[in-house]
Design an enzyme around this catalytic site. Structure first.
Site, PDB file in Angstrom:
ATOM      1  N   CYS A  18      -0.756  -3.087 -15.664  1.00 37.93           N
ATOM      2  CA  CYS A  18      -0.716  -3.152 -14.205  1.00 37.93           C
ATOM      3  C   CYS A  18      -2.061  -3.466 -13.582  1.00 37.93           C
ATOM      4  CB  CYS A  18      -0.229  -1.821 -13.640  1.00 37.93           C
ATOM      5  SG  CYS A  18       1.440  -1.421 -14.143  1.00 37.93           S
ATOM      6  N   HIS A  64     -12.511   0.584 -19.922  1.00 29.51           N
ATOM      7  CA  HIS A  64     -11.421   0.645 -20.904  1.00 29.51           C
ATOM      8  C   HIS A  64     -11.655   1.852 -21.792  1.00 29.51           C
ATOM      9  CE1 HIS A  64      -8.437  -0.515 -23.772  1.00 29.51           C
ATOM     10  NE2 HIS A  64      -8.318  -1.733 -23.334  1.00 29.51           N
ATOM     11  N   HIS A 114     -11.943  -0.619   3.468  1.00 26.17           N
ATOM     12  CA  HIS A 114     -10.509  -0.590   3.206  1.00 26.17           C
ATOM     13  C   HIS A 114     -10.277  -0.401   1.722  1.00 26.17           C
ATOM     14  CE1 HIS A 114     -10.106  -2.231   7.239  1.00 26.17           C
ATOM     15  NE2 HIS A 114     -10.979  -3.150   6.896  1.00 26.17           N
ATOM     16  N   HIS A 141      -3.614   0.750  -6.299  1.00 23.29           N
ATOM     17  CA  HIS A 141      -2.436   0.324  -7.049  1.00 23.29           C
ATOM     18  C   HIS A 141      -1.265   1.261  -6.715  1.00 23.29           C
ATOM     19  CE1 HIS A 141       0.266  -0.684 -10.207  1.00 23.29           C
ATOM     20  NE2 HIS A 141       0.033   0.410 -10.898  1.00 23.29           N
ATOM     21  N   HIS A 180       6.656   1.729  -0.416  1.00 23.46           N
ATOM     22  CA  HIS A 180       7.928   1.885   0.296  1.00 23.46           C
ATOM     23  C   HIS A 180       8.675   0.560   0.395  1.00 23.46           C
ATOM     24  CE1 HIS A 180      10.477   2.516   3.946  1.00 23.46           C
ATOM     25  NE2 HIS A 180      10.680   3.658   3.319  1.00 23.46           N
ATOM     26  N   ASN A 231       6.900  -0.532  -7.056  1.00 25.26           N
ATOM     27  CA  ASN A 231       5.766  -0.758  -7.940  1.00 25.26           C
ATOM     28  C   ASN A 231       5.915  -2.146  -8.554  1.00 25.26           C
ATOM     29  OD1 ASN A 231       3.848  -0.881  -9.914  1.00 25.26           O
ATOM     30  ND2 ASN A 231       4.390   1.041 -10.916  1.00 25.26           N
TER      31      ASN A 231
END
Lengths: 454, 496
Positions: free
Chosen positions: A169, A248, A338, A342, A371, A375
């Site tokens: 993702c 990572h 801002h 995710h 909403h 995802n």
């Protein structure tokens, strides 16, 4: 004699000038401008209402009643609306045996629709594209998705194409990192990145609870964006990349195994999300913030952070403070205006928001994206950005931080600076006026209310 | 078959010497130009005599400071020039996976399994004919899961194969170079047909405990030419990050890709693809220049995807019964030839000596202006390279390229023998071929190697390497136990 002097001085001056010019040129090339981005809006016949989700869940005859309750509970409490989209093959009942064409069509629709609009809006022809990167984590046909795009748009023979797969993702910042590195080696380069996820071939049809969450939360979505390092296009660009940090922690076995695609006990492939996922996320997050903070925060805030660290060490407070909590005492809002978080889930957004000390206003774009779109994996950051733009929050010189997590376990972030006031509605155009809604609760909470008691 | 008439020896000999003379003249043009100038200057100096020269020197009235300044300026300019050049990328070492002998699939095993798995007699006969003419030997290997009847392609088995081939290659590389895993800055992995989440790059990071700020990329779906795409990406990254090294892994995981149907075009990969992997260590550190084997000179990528025929020639699809497989079209050879021509058009000017380029240009002009029917001049790439590594995609690919580039049997020997011993190992085949050349003791300092890969899309990618030190025959590696048996004669058809 004088001639020799003149020659020596001229040579010296030329060398100095050439060094200065090279340095200046290199810094100019270092810029990575975001020309435009287009988020994918699937057709309305692919909307997944709670009712439809419930029907799909019930189709799996291997599940027991407690399993249905668990899944419905997840769907109803997920913060996902009735307007999100799913793949056609799942809606039409082929979730357990999608054909190769189903999978390809799902990704094609996303890629081609967004790319058509991107080329139209920027006025740039596909033949001018120098670099093409596609990242779709869980689907890699032959020829690659990049080849499909090269074929459809008749791109040049020497286009540098890369198909990033399996990067989870948080693949958007990885694709940007790749393009940014190429930009530093070539001048006046134009890159197109397509990011999406493939749901059709990855529907889990077994009974392992840890693998069923993916079914409930992932939704169709994608984004195409165009990057360039050509200074002559700066006036048309929306944002400029300031820094990018990748962390990572796959070296840790728990982190590596907390979000992994594997077979369950009955041999069915699914995406396993383990209970140690939040812990891995926190560690990766802390690792990322440690390297990000010096690049993002103003000097004053950094100095305060160092002082607090000294005080903590000298005074030796009784409670043990974790790295994430220490990070919370750093005010990221001093360097960032801002936050594109995710949309991994409501809990993820809340946890990250708390760690960064964000208000409801800051977390609103991420919550509203979850909403409205669910995802959508790697492309979720772009929907969040689209919300901010549609709400006219992005003004010149604002700084935007994109933060995402992914399987492996990774936490990647990148900081953008807005170059001009942005006003496009994009994919949010038709519904932005309805946001934020009065309530994020599922409208069928009464109908499925019994799940609350389950 | 009637014998061709004996060629005209005398005229062809004369032509040969004319051509040699022409090549020497054009290639060493600058030298030839400078010789008369140097001779003239030398004669002038001798004529004037040493006294006059010393007198001239004194007349310049140079003192120490002026000389020092001039020297300083020259050194400064030279440093600026050398430091502004792009950083060279060195190939420090590479290691190929050596398949264990218990994974071997001799022809008899392959045919027996095929007969037991596949009920359609026509498909079985077809696969037998392919195998007979394939150019593969009896020692090629398939992963353990493919030895089951029918094959057992689970995700776990695919991961097991990936771990076996990749970790063996990396362990080998670490042993040979003394590389510390924490020292790796960049990781690029390419595996076309197996792409789990988390990626294979994450799997490697987990096993070897690589650093958290590593730059890792996982490329997939890019076909048999993806090895050179990874090298291209690693090179770009190394240009941007000084003092770094990059680990590139090229492999193909066979387990999940067994085709269980009867479509002929889709049965070919079953017959040809075999297990293999390569791990390559690249570096741009100056201290590695001393121990590096090769230096990367050029990478050229060509993508013919804009042409529908080329795009469809290697295509993954489902057959009528719902089995997924990779379909190879009949046009594959022709398309490979065209892709190669495009690639050559770009790489030719970069590597060919001036004499060949001039000839090509003149012939092109002649064809356009004077006589369109004149045969196009095919530049002699043997002048630019000592060794050729052609992707061992199949016998027909090697034949086609040998014909197109007018190569001798020795030039394509590495490719043919790799196909025989290891089968088509996809993106890692180029490294097995390079290892063959080294194992035969043919790699000398200064030799130039041309690696050509083809892949789905349709892509043709080339890399040019220059050997930096004469490579000693390796004592271990995939060829160590069998190199003495090679080269073997591979018959047109092996009767089964």
């Amino acid at each position: 004699m004088d001639l020799l002097w003149t020659i020596s001085t001229t040579l010296l001056l030329c060398s100095l000038l050439s060094i200065l010019w090279k340095e200046f040129d290199r810094r100019r090339n270092r810029s990575c401008y975001l020309l435009d981005f287009v988020c994918y809006k699937p057709s309305d016949d692919r909307k997944l209402s709670s009712e439809l989700c419930s029907d799909i869940i019930v189709r799996n005859k291997r599940l027991s009643v407690p399993d249905y309750k668990f899944l419905l509970k997840v769907v109803v409490n997920s913060g996902i609306s009735e307007e999100t989209y799913g793949p056609r093959s799942i809606i039409e009942g082929r979730e357990e045996c999608p054909t190769h064409d189903d999978c390809v069509d799902e990704v094609d629709d996303c890629m081609y629709r967004t790319l058509d609009e991107l080329f139209l809006r920027t006025g740039i022809s596909p033949i001018d594209v120098d670099v093409l990167v596609v990242n779709v984590s869980m689907f890699a046909p032959s020829p690659s998705l990049t080849s499909r795009i090269v074929n459809r748009y008749r791109m040049r023979e020497d286009v540098k194409n890369f198909s990033l797969v399996g990067m989870g993702c948080s693949a958007s910042p990885i694709a940007i990192d790749l393009v940014n590195n190429i930009f530093e080696t070539r001048k006046r380069t134009l890159a197109v990145v397509v990011t999406s996820e493939s749901i059709a071939p990855n529907w889990y049809c077994g009974t392992d609870k840890s693998m069923m969450l993916g079914n409930c939360l992932f939704r169709s979505g994608g984004c195409s964006f165009m990057l360039t390092n050509d200074p002559s296009l700066k006036h048309r660009a929306k944002m400029n990349l300031k820094c990018l940090v990748r962390a990572h922690i796959g070296a840790n076995d728990d982190a590596y195994g907390c979000a992994i695609q594997k077979e369950d006990d009955e041999g069915r492939v699914g995406f396993h999300l383990s209970k140690s996922l939040p812990k891995a996320a926190v560690r990766a997050f802390a690792e990322n913030l440690q390297r990000l903070a010096p690049k993002v925060l103003p000097m004053g805030e950094l100095a305060l952070y160092v002082l607090r660290g000294f005080r903590h060490r000298l005074w030796r407070s009784k409670e043990a403070k974790t790295d994430a909590a220490t990070a919370a005492r750093v005010n990221f809002k001093s360097g960032v205006d801002h936050f594109c978080l995710h949309t991994g889930g409501a809990a993820v957004i809340d946890a990250v928001g708390r760690a960064l000390g964000l208000t409801n206003y800051d977390m609103e774009p991420a919550r509203m994206t979850l909403h409205r779109w669910g995802n959508t994996s790697a492309s979720s950051l772009w929907y969040v950005l689209g919300y901010m733009e549609a709400k006219k929050r992005l003004r010149r010189k604002d700084r935007v931080l994109m933060l995402s997590f992914g399987a492996g376990f990774k936490c990647n972030s990148c900081l953008w600076e807005v170059l001009r006031d942005l006003n496009d509605g994009g994919a949010w155009d038709d519904c932005i006026r309805a946001y934020p809604p009065q309530t994020l609760d599922n409208p069928f909470i009464e109908k499925f209310g019994w799940v609350k008691e389950a | 078959m009637p014998r061709a008439p004996l060629p005209e020896f005398s005229s062809s000999l004369r032509l040969k010497y004319v051509k040699l003379g022409y090549q020497h003249l054009v290639d060493n043009f600058v030298t030839f130009l400078s010789i008369p100038v140097m001779v003239a200057v030398g004669l002038e100096l001798v004529r004037r005599g040493p006294q006059e020269i010393v007198g001239l020197w004194r007349a310049l009235e140079l003192d120490v400071i002026h000389i020092l300044c001039s020297v300083f300026v020259i050194v400064f300019v030279a440093t600026v020039y050398f430091m502004s050049r792009p950083r060279p990328v060195y190939l420090v070492e590479y290691a190929c996976f050596k398949p264990p002998s218990n994974c071997r699939v001799p022809f008899s095993t392959f045919m027996e399994h095929t007969r037991l798995i596949n009920s359609d007699e026509k498909s079985v006969q077809f696969q037998m004919r392919i195998l007979e003419r394939s150019g593969l030997g009896e020692e090629t290997c398939l992963p353990p899961a493919n030895h089951y009847i029918p094959p057992h392609p689970t995700m776990e088995a695919s991961r097991a194969e990936a771990q076996l081939v990749i970790f063996s290659a990396i362990d080998d590389l670490i042993r040979k170079t003394g590389l510390k895993p924490k020292d790796i800055d960049i990781l690029v992995v390419n595996c076309s047909l197996f792409s789990p989440t988390p990626s294979l790059s994450a799997m490697i990071i987990n096993k070897y405990k690589l650093r958290s700020n590593i730059r890792s990329f996982n490329l997939s779906g890019m076909g048999c030419s993806a090895g050179l795409i990874s090298i291209d990406l690693a090179r770009d990254l190394l240009q941007v990050h000084p003092g770094s090294n990059a680990l590139v892994i090229s492999t193909e995981i066979i387990t999940p890709n067994f085709y269980a149907g009867n479509q002929r075009a889709m049965l070919l990969p079953n017959c040809l693809f075999r297990m293999g992997a390569a791990a390559i260590l690249l570096s741009n550190r100056r201290r590695d220049a001393g121990r590096a084997k090769y230096r990367l000179v050029h990478v050229v990528r060509t993508h013919k995807g804009a042409d529908d025929r080329a795009y469809r020639c290697v295509y993954e699809e489902e057959d009528a019964e719902g089995h997924t497989g990779i379909s190879l079209s009949k046009d594959l050879m022709a398309i490979a030839g065209e892709a190669l021509k495009s690639n050559i058009t770009t790489i030719g000017p970069l590597v060919l000596p001036m004499s060949e380029q001039l000839l090509f240009f003149l012939t092109l002009v002649a064809r356009k202006l004077i006589n369109p029917k004149r045969k196009p001049y095919i530049p002699d790439f043997k002048k630019a390279f000592e060794h050729f590594c052609i992707h061992a995609g199949g016998r027909a690919v090697i034949d086609e390229l040998q014909k197109n580039l007018e190569l001798s049997a020795e030039h394509v020997e590495a490719s043919r023998m790799t196909l025989h011993r290891f089968g088509n190992t996809s993106s890692s085949s180029l490294w097995y071929e390079l290892n063959y050349i080294e194992s035969k003791g043919r790699m000398r300092r200064g030799d130039r190697v041309w690696q050509i890969g083809f892949g789905s899309g349709f892509k043709c990618n080339s890399a040019v390497w220059k050997c930096m030190r004469t490579v000693k025959t390796p004592i271990d590696g995939p060829w160590s136990e069998c190199i003495h048996r090679y080269p073997v004669h591979i018959p047109e058809v092996v009767k089964l």
